[in-house]
Enzyme design. Structure first.
Site, PDB file in Angstrom:
ATOM      1  N   THR A 130       0.843  -1.212   0.000  1.00 16.82           N
ATOM      2  CA  THR A 130       0.000   0.000   0.000  1.00 16.82           C
ATOM      3  C   THR A 130       0.869   1.250   0.000  1.00 16.82           C
ATOM      4  O   THR A 130       1.997   1.249   0.488  1.00 16.82           O
ATOM      5  CB  THR A 130      -0.904   0.023   1.242  1.00 16.82           C
ATOM      6  N   ALA A 133      -2.672   5.439   3.666  1.00 22.22           N
ATOM      7  CA  ALA A 133      -3.789   4.944   4.476  1.00 22.22           C
ATOM      8  C   ALA A 133      -5.034   4.923   3.596  1.00 22.22           C
ATOM      9  O   ALA A 133      -5.257   5.836   2.805  1.00 22.22           O
ATOM     10  CB  ALA A 133      -4.000   5.856   5.681  1.00 22.22           C
ATOM     11  N   GLY A 156      -1.203  -4.716  11.090  1.00 17.08           N
ATOM     12  CA  GLY A 156      -1.831  -4.867  12.415  1.00 17.08           C
ATOM     13  C   GLY A 156      -3.335  -4.772  12.336  1.00 17.08           C
ATOM     14  O   GLY A 156      -3.942  -4.900  11.253  1.00 17.08           O
ATOM     15  N   ASP A 157      -3.942  -4.477  13.509  1.00 15.29           N
ATOM     16  CA  ASP A 157      -5.409  -4.429  13.570  1.00 15.29           C
ATOM     17  C   ASP A 157      -5.977  -3.319  12.705  1.00 15.29           C
ATOM     18  O   ASP A 157      -7.048  -3.450  12.124  1.00 15.29           O
ATOM     19  CB  ASP A 157      -5.845  -4.228  15.034  1.00 15.29           C
ATOM     20  N   ARG A 264       3.287   7.910  15.821  1.00 15.10           N
ATOM     21  CA  ARG A 264       3.534   6.633  15.110  1.00 15.10           C
ATOM     22  C   ARG A 264       5.022   6.420  14.886  1.00 15.10           C
ATOM     23  O   ARG A 264       5.464   5.279  14.780  1.00 15.10           O
ATOM     24  CB  ARG A 264       2.784   6.611  13.784  1.00 15.10           C
TER      25      ARG A 264
HETATM   26  C1  LIG Z   1       0.453  -0.420  34.037  1.00 14.01           C
HETATM   27  C2  LIG Z   1       0.110  -1.666  33.251  1.00 14.01           C
HETATM   28  C3  LIG Z   1      -0.985  -1.384  32.288  1.00 14.01           C
HETATM   29  C4  LIG Z   1      -1.368  -2.634  31.506  1.00 14.01           C
HETATM   30  C5  LIG Z   1      -2.475  -2.256  30.548  1.00 14.01           C
HETATM   31  C6  LIG Z   1      -2.988  -3.453  29.837  1.00 14.01           C
HETATM   32  C7  LIG Z   1      -4.201  -3.091  29.015  1.00 14.01           C
HETATM   33  C8  LIG Z   1      -4.100  -3.736  27.664  1.00 14.01           C
HETATM   34  C9  LIG Z   1      -5.300  -3.466  26.833  1.00 14.01           C
HETATM   35  C10 LIG Z   1      -4.960  -3.773  25.388  1.00 14.01           C
HETATM   36  C11 LIG Z   1      -6.089  -3.404  24.484  1.00 14.01           C
HETATM   37  C12 LIG Z   1      -6.339  -4.517  23.525  1.00 14.01           C
HETATM   38  C13 LIG Z   1      -7.402  -4.127  22.526  1.00 14.01           C
HETATM   39  C14 LIG Z   1      -6.780  -4.040  21.134  1.00 14.01           C
HETATM   40  C15 LIG Z   1      -6.775  -2.878  20.466  1.00 14.01           C
HETATM   41  C16 LIG Z   1      -6.122  -2.806  19.109  1.00 14.01           C
HETATM   42  O1  LIG Z   1      -7.059  -3.043  18.084  1.00 14.01           O
HETATM   43  C17 LIG Z   1      -5.496  -1.431  18.932  1.00 14.01           C
HETATM   44  C18 LIG Z   1      -4.868  -1.273  17.572  1.00 14.01           C
HETATM   45  O2  LIG Z   1      -4.012  -2.321  17.310  1.00 14.01           O
HETATM   46  P1  LIG Z   1      -2.844  -2.130  16.188  1.00 14.01           P
HETATM   47  O3  LIG Z   1      -3.477  -1.499  14.976  1.00 14.01           O
HETATM   48  O4  LIG Z   1      -2.322  -3.518  15.939  1.00 14.01           O
HETATM   49  O5  LIG Z   1      -1.843  -1.234  16.813  1.00 14.01           O
HETATM   50  N1  LIG Z   1      -4.505  -1.269  19.974  1.00 14.01           N
HETATM   51  C19 LIG Z   1      -4.681  -0.358  20.922  1.00 14.01           C
HETATM   52  O6  LIG Z   1      -5.643   0.370  20.978  1.00 14.01           O
HETATM   53  C20 LIG Z   1      -3.601  -0.330  21.980  1.00 14.01           C
HETATM   54  C21 LIG Z   1      -4.196  -0.008  23.333  1.00 14.01           C
HETATM   55  C22 LIG Z   1      -3.104   0.081  24.363  1.00 14.01           C
HETATM   56  C23 LIG Z   1      -3.666   0.557  25.699  1.00 14.01           C
HETATM   57  C24 LIG Z   1      -2.591   0.711  26.741  1.00 14.01           C
HETATM   58  N1  ADP Z   2       1.341   2.750   2.923  1.00 10.26           N
HETATM   59  C1  ADP Z   2       0.775   3.316   4.009  1.00 10.26           C
HETATM   60  N2  ADP Z   2       1.213   4.491   4.463  1.00 10.26           N
HETATM   61  C2  ADP Z   2       0.663   5.046   5.574  1.00 10.26           C
HETATM   62  N3  ADP Z   2      -0.337   4.473   6.304  1.00 10.26           N
HETATM   63  C3  ADP Z   2      -0.783   3.289   5.881  1.00 10.26           C
HETATM   64  C4  ADP Z   2      -0.273   2.651   4.720  1.00 10.26           C
HETATM   65  N4  ADP Z   2      -0.957   1.464   4.568  1.00 10.26           N
HETATM   66  C5  ADP Z   2      -1.851   1.390   5.565  1.00 10.26           C
HETATM   67  N5  ADP Z   2      -1.746   2.465   6.362  1.00 10.26           N
HETATM   68  C6  ADP Z   2      -2.497   2.761   7.591  1.00 10.26           C
HETATM   69  O1  ADP Z   2      -1.651   2.452   8.703  1.00 10.26           O
HETATM   70  C7  ADP Z   2      -2.478   2.325   9.874  1.00 10.26           C
HETATM   71  C8  ADP Z   2      -1.898   1.364  10.856  1.00 10.26           C
HETATM   72  O2  ADP Z   2      -1.767   0.122  10.261  1.00 10.26           O
HETATM   73  P1  ADP Z   2      -1.459  -1.154  11.150  1.00 10.26           P
HETATM   74  O3  ADP Z   2      -0.957  -2.177  10.228  1.00 10.26           O
HETATM   75  O4  ADP Z   2      -2.633  -1.454  12.017  1.00 10.26           O
HETATM   76  O5  ADP Z   2      -0.237  -0.694  12.062  1.00 10.26           O
HETATM   77  P2  ADP Z   2      -0.231  -0.501  13.667  1.00 10.26           P
HETATM   78  O6  ADP Z   2      -0.540  -1.831  14.267  1.00 10.26           O
HETATM   79  O7  ADP Z   2       1.148  -0.027  13.958  1.00 10.26           O
HETATM   80  O8  ADP Z   2      -1.288   0.522  13.970  1.00 10.26           O
HETATM   81  C9  ADP Z   2      -3.835   1.919   9.337  1.00 10.26           C
HETATM   82  O9  ADP Z   2      -4.749   2.947   9.662  1.00 10.26           O
HETATM   83  C10 ADP Z   2      -3.674   1.861   7.826  1.00 10.26           C
HETATM   84  O10 ADP Z   2      -4.829   2.369   7.173  1.00 10.26           O
END
Ligand SMILES: CCCCCCCCCCCCC/C=C/[C@@H](O)[C@H](COP(=O)(O)O)NC(=O)CCCCC
Ligand code: ADP
Ligand code: CA
Length: 502
Positions: A130, A133, A156-157, A264
């Site tokens: 990609t 975003a 990721g998510d 980020r």
């Molecule tokens: C002092 C110790 C604190 C321990 C805190 C533990 C709480 C963990 C909660 C984690 C949240 C899980 C839900 C997942 C959310 C994800 O979808 C989201 C995006 O993921 P990605 O795109 O892969 O980065 N992640 C978050 O929102 C991270 C939340 C972190 C909160 C501390």
């Molecule tokens: N080539 C790109 N450049 C910038 N952002 C992007 C690109 N491809 C996807 N994204 C965006 O990056 C964000 C984070 O992606 P993700 O894979 O979940 O990483 P992270 O887990 O670090 O958040 C998403 O909102 C997605 O839409």
């Protein structure tokens, strides 16, 4: 496995390839540069899924030797024929790689760990790295998808959420379903989605496979696993805001993702920084939550039972919620009735309002935000965290690092629901409410304003929904992943020479 032999389940065979007598280099089909004639091949290798500790899978290999090269060729052809009959195994995939997510290693992860396995399994992958975003979501509205067996997300998510939204929106559009109509029965996309974890939290991958490991996820894709997954639609005023598959969080988690999005460049550690910062600020949000509890289906967020491979709760939910054909002239939904057996409401001052449509397990919290949530039961666990002193909120957070009951607090309410709505109450500060504080003087007024900031945002699988007022509805088993749920851990095992079971 019987004591005097070893059995290799054909459904977990990755590929069968001829083996050069002298172990020479082979091309991607397993043949050496010197074209292997049938007569010259006297050995063949069976590549299979080897299950290690902690739900990690690795490619294993066992070599068979034949006296007669014709027999060897016969074995290879027969086995390949059987593998070709495994109709759930993908042959053609569309792969979206996010070079930006996590530690920005998505491209390397795919090229070094996944592509060689897809080649070995003779999977044709169309790879798109990609460029921005939303790029994947846009392409999914226009690309030809009919010839595909699945879509793979390397990220990721947030990246998974983008692909999920793109695929579901495309499917509804082609089916003539109005995605903005909250009561619409959504049409299930036929394509499965695979996730190669390359993000920061990777909760969806972890909660559906049990580990965050690119090779393990690639092997689940190759053997054609199939795991149904609930999806929540998030609407406001007859407009679809986003589809959600794992975690929805308002207040603390919304503020965390809003703050971390600005950092980020820090990679995954941005969440630790923003999490600490928002914990210290501990903002309180006033509002009203209305929710429709799940009719009793023998499960609750307080269960000791967990959603694992072959989960009966999910199986029964799937039977109860079979898709009904879309009828455009369908009657509008019944008005919500409040009271016993109907909608309930809670008004309060909250630190966080979370909804876990599955356990949301991840490396940060291996048992999950809601450990007893199910992947495919048509419900989401609504977790209301009322205002409480920081030390008590910290106690709740710390329990996420362990197996202990994170809901065992007087300031926490948890409900297993099919739908819920949230409406914020905006706090307008009036002069006579100002808290006079001699040391802080006017600062107290600013502090109060900071602590009662008008609104948070929703953390929707890591993406931000700016609209605080939402209507959320769970669609049971709307999509399918190349996964099988959380396998009961077994000891690692290897498969030496042995016979096959079909
Ligand atoms: C002092 C110790 C604190 C321990 C805190 C533990 C709480 C963990 C909660 C984690 C949240 C899980 C839900 C997942 C959310 C994800 O979808 C989201 C995006 O993921 P990605 O795109 O892969 O980065 N992640 C978050 O929102 C991270 C939340 C972190 C909160 C501390
Ligand atoms: N080539 C790109 N450049 C910038 N952002 C992007 C690109 N491809 C996807 N994204 C965006 O990056 C964000 C984070 O992606 P993700 O894979 O979940 O990483 P992270 O887990 O670090 O958040 C998403 O909102 C997605 O839409
Ligand atoms: Ca669920």
């Amino acid at each position: 496995m019987s004591s005097d032999s070893n059995v290799l389940d054909l459904s977990e065979v990755i590929a069968v390839t001829p083996v050069e007598k002298h172990g020479g280099q082979r091309n991607k089909d397993g043949f050496s540069d010197i074209e292997l004639t049938p007569i010259s091949c006297s050995r063949f290798a069976v590549h299979y899924v080897e299950k290690k500790r902690g739900r990690v899978w690795r490619p294993g290999r066992v070599t068979f030797k034949c006296q007669d090269p014709t027999v060897c060729r016969e074995w290879i052809d027969r086995l390949q024929e059987r593998l070709n009959q495994e109709y759930l195994r993908p042959r053609r995939l569309l792969v979206f790689v996010n070079p930006f997510g996590g530690k920005k290693r998505g491209v390397q992860i795919y090229q070094q760990k996944v592509a060689p396995l897809f080649d070995l399994a003779r999977i044709k992958a169309d790879v798109i790295v990609t460029e921005r975003a939303g790029h994947a979501q846009d392409l999914l509205q226009e690309l030809e998808l009919n010839k595909l067996d699945g879509i793979v997300c390397v990220g990721g998510d947030g990246m998974f959420s983008e692909i999920l939204n793109g695929l579901i929106v495309r499917t509804q559009q082609e089916a003539g379903v109005d995605k903005d109509w909250l009561a619409a029965e959504l049409v299930r996309p036929h394509l499965r989605i695979g996730i190669i974890p390359a993000g920061s939290t990777d909760a969806v991958s972890y909660a559906t496979v049990g580990v965050n490991d690119p090779v393990t996820s690639a092997l689940h894709i190759i053997i054609g696993d199939c795991q149904p997954l609930d999806v929540s639609s998030v609407h406001y005023r007859s407009q679809l805001l986003r589809y959600n598959v794992s975690f929805l969080g308002y207040g603390f988690y919304g503020d965390v993702v809003r703050d971390s999005d600005l950092r980020r460049w820090m990679g995954p550690t941005r969440y630790d920084y923003s999490g600490f910062k928002k914990f210290c600020r501990r903002k309180i949000y006033e509002g009203e939550v209305a929710f429709l509890p799940c009719a009793d289906q023998g499960s609750s967020p307080y269960d000791q039972i967990r959603c694992t491979e072959g989960c009966l709760v999910c199986k029964q939910a799937g039977e109860k919620n079979k898709p009904t054909p879309f009828n455009p002239s369908e009657e509008p939904r019944a008005v919500e009735t409040f009271g016993p057996g109907g909608w309930q409401r809670v008004r309060g001052r909250f630190i966080a309002i979370n909804a876990a449509t599955n356990s949301c397990a991840c490396k940060k919290t291996p048992k999950g935000v809601s450990p007893a949530a199910h992947l495919a039961d048509g419900c989401t666990d609504l977790i209301l965290i009322h205002a409480t002193p920081r030390y008590r909120f910290l106690g709740h957070l710390l329990k996420h690092l362990t197996d202990s009951d994170r809901f065992n607090h007087s300031f926490i309410e948890v409900y297993r629901v099919r739908e819920f709505k949230f409406r914020p109450v905006i706090i307008e500060e009036t002069e006579d409410e100002q808290v006079e504080d001699e040391e802080a003087g006017v600062l107290s007024r600013r502090n109060r304003r900071r602590n009662t900031r008008r609104n948070s945002v929703w953390n929707c699988d890591g993406e931000i929904i700016d609209q605080p007022a939402v209507d959320v509805k769970v669609h049971c088993q709307l999509i399918k992943l190349f996964a099988r749920g959380i396998e009961e851990t077994k000891q690692s095992s290897c498969w030496p020479v042995g016979c096959f079971c079909a």
